[in-house]
Every structure is written in structure tokens, then in C-alpha cells.
Design an enzyme around this catalytic site. Structure first.
Site, PDB file in Angstrom:
ATOM      1  N   ILE A  30       5.253  -5.541  11.063  1.00 21.80           N
ATOM      2  CA  ILE A  30       5.601  -5.183  12.446  1.00 21.80           C
ATOM      3  C   ILE A  30       5.904  -3.682  12.578  1.00 21.80           C
ATOM      4  O   ILE A  30       5.753  -3.116  13.664  1.00 21.80           O
ATOM      5  CB  ILE A  30       6.786  -6.058  12.928  1.00 21.80           C
ATOM      6  CG1 ILE A  30       6.830  -6.134  14.441  1.00 21.80           C
ATOM      7  CG2 ILE A  30       8.116  -5.592  12.356  1.00 21.80           C
ATOM      8  CD1 ILE A  30       7.744  -7.230  14.979  1.00 21.80           C
ATOM      9  N   ASN A  86       9.536  -5.571  -3.241  1.00 23.77           N
ATOM     10  CA  ASN A  86      10.922  -5.132  -3.385  1.00 23.77           C
ATOM     11  C   ASN A  86      11.798  -6.311  -3.798  1.00 23.77           C
ATOM     12  O   ASN A  86      11.590  -7.430  -3.320  1.00 23.77           O
ATOM     13  CB  ASN A  86      11.433  -4.562  -2.058  1.00 23.77           C
ATOM     14  CG  ASN A  86      10.765  -3.242  -1.703  1.00 23.77           C
ATOM     15  OD1 ASN A  86      10.576  -2.379  -2.556  1.00 23.77           O
ATOM     16  ND2 ASN A  86      10.385  -3.085  -0.438  1.00 23.77           N
ATOM     17  N   HIS A  99       7.771 -11.333  -0.662  1.00 26.67           N
ATOM     18  CA  HIS A  99       6.543 -10.876  -0.016  1.00 26.67           C
ATOM     19  C   HIS A  99       5.987  -9.678  -0.755  1.00 26.67           C
ATOM     20  O   HIS A  99       6.737  -8.858  -1.283  1.00 26.67           O
ATOM     21  CB  HIS A  99       6.772 -10.522   1.458  1.00 26.67           C
ATOM     22  CG  HIS A  99       7.930  -9.608   1.692  1.00 26.67           C
ATOM     23  ND1 HIS A  99       9.232 -10.063   1.666  1.00 26.67           N
ATOM     24  CD2 HIS A  99       7.992  -8.279   1.923  1.00 26.67           C
ATOM     25  CE1 HIS A  99      10.046  -9.035   1.888  1.00 26.67           C
ATOM     26  NE2 HIS A  99       9.321  -7.945   2.038  1.00 26.67           N
TER      27      HIS A  99
HETATM   28  P1  AMP Z   1      11.146  -5.455   2.545  1.00 23.34           P
HETATM   29  O1  AMP Z   1      11.945  -4.189   2.747  1.00 23.34           O
HETATM   30  O2  AMP Z   1      10.277  -5.394   1.331  1.00 23.34           O
HETATM   31  O3  AMP Z   1      12.012  -6.686   2.606  1.00 23.34           O
HETATM   32  O4  AMP Z   1      10.140  -5.492   3.743  1.00 23.34           O
HETATM   33  C1  AMP Z   1      10.313  -6.278   4.879  1.00 23.34           C
HETATM   34  C2  AMP Z   1       9.195  -5.923   5.821  1.00 23.34           C
HETATM   35  O5  AMP Z   1       9.100  -6.945   6.797  1.00 23.34           O
HETATM   36  C3  AMP Z   1       9.399  -4.594   6.569  1.00 23.34           C
HETATM   37  O6  AMP Z   1       8.310  -3.723   6.270  1.00 23.34           O
HETATM   38  C4  AMP Z   1       9.424  -5.022   8.029  1.00 23.34           C
HETATM   39  O7  AMP Z   1       8.791  -4.084   8.880  1.00 23.34           O
HETATM   40  C5  AMP Z   1       8.683  -6.353   7.996  1.00 23.34           C
HETATM   41  N1  AMP Z   1       9.017  -7.287   9.063  1.00 23.34           N
HETATM   42  C6  AMP Z   1      10.253  -7.676   9.451  1.00 23.34           C
HETATM   43  N2  AMP Z   1      10.173  -8.560  10.466  1.00 23.34           N
HETATM   44  C7  AMP Z   1       8.842  -8.737  10.700  1.00 23.34           C
HETATM   45  C8  AMP Z   1       8.113  -9.533  11.630  1.00 23.34           C
HETATM   46  N3  AMP Z   1       8.717 -10.318  12.521  1.00 23.34           N
HETATM   47  N4  AMP Z   1       6.762  -9.470  11.600  1.00 23.34           N
HETATM   48  C9  AMP Z   1       6.136  -8.677  10.704  1.00 23.34           C
HETATM   49  N5  AMP Z   1       6.774  -7.909   9.807  1.00 23.34           N
HETATM   50  C10 AMP Z   1       8.116  -7.934   9.811  1.00 23.34           C
END
Ligand code: AMP
Length: 116
Positions: A30, A86, A99
Site C-alpha cells: 500500500i 523483516n 511476508h
Molecule cells: P514490514 O515492515 O516488513 O512488516 O512491512 C509491512 C508492509 O506492509 C509495509 O511495507 C506496509 O506498507 C505494508 N502494508 C500495511 N498494510 C497494508 C495493506 N492494507 N495493504 C498492502 N500493504 C500493506
């Protein structure tokens, strides 16, 4: 409590899903930090890499195959891309549903910023 990613996987909240099968779902981040920024997520809730088990090994390998295929579809196999996971606070993990980030479409720079 299901994670925000579980809600995306179940299509309860919107996301730009680019791939889904019985093991993993991939959708656009996002807040993209590169022209290509896709998250590849196990359908099963696993909080962090610390929580993976030997039973997850086939699915974890499948995440790489899916990443490669998405990179191919996005036309970045030759230019290159980065796969990143991460784990916990020091790595900046924000969503506690494992993820893999697929990042590409520009020069990504060094893997880590130097501290000095
Ligand atoms: P991390 O810091 O590795 O946990 O990354 C989490 C990622 O999830 C970040 O890059 C956010 O921008 C992404 N994210 C959070 N909420 C959403 C959402 N609803 N749809 C798509 N990506 C998301």
C-alpha cells in the site's frame, strides 16, 4: 484476532492481489518504496520467521517460485530485484504475519545504510 493480511487474503478488505493459490497470496504494498513492490504472504498466519517450522519448508520454498514468476510478469528479472523479510523490531517489522517483500524497478542501493 486475524491479521490485516489475513483479511486481505480472505478478501474482506481490498488490496491489489496479483497472485493467489492455496498456499500464498501476493498483493501490491500500500506504500510502495519502489516501482515494483509486492508482498508475498503465506495464507496461514505465521507471525515471524522465528515461528516457522519444518512443516512450512515446502510453502516457504514456494514463496520464492511465486516471487520469481511475479518478477518475470513485471519485467524485472534481468534488471534485478530484492527479496526481503523483516523479523521483529530491529528489522522494522510492522505487520506480524510473515511476508516477503519483492522490490524492483529501480536501483535499490546498498542492502543496508551504513551507520557511520
Ligand atoms: P514490514 O515492515 O516488513 O512488516 O512491512 C509491512 C508492509 O506492509 C509495509 O511495507 C506496509 O506498507 C505494508 N502494508 C500495511 N498494510 C497494508 C495493506 N492494507 N495493504 C498492502 N500493504 C500493506
Amino acid at each position: 484476532m486475524s491479521t490485516i493480511f489475513s483479511k486481505i487474503i480472505a478478501r474482506e478488505i481490498p488490496a491489489e492481489i496479483v497472485y493467489q493459490d492455496d498456499q500464498v497470496t501476493a498483493f501490491k504494498d500500500i506504500h510502495p518504496i519502489a516501482p515494483a513492490h509486492i508482498l508475498i504472504v503465506p495464507n496461514r498466519e505465521i507471525a515471524t520467521v522465528n515461528d516457522v517450522t519444518p512443516e512450512d519448508e515446502q510453502m516457504l520454498g514456494h514463496m520464492f517460485t511465486v516471487a520469481k514468476e511475479i518478477a518475470q510478469q513485471m519485467g524485472i528479472t534481468e534488471s534485478g530485484y530484492r527479496l526481503l523479510i523483516n523479523c521483529n523490531q530491529d528489522a522494522g517489522q510492522e505487520v506480524f504475519h510473515l511476508h516477503m517483500h519483492l522490490l524492483g524497478g529501480r536501483k535499490l542501493g546498498p542492502m543496508l545504510a551504513r551507520q557511520d
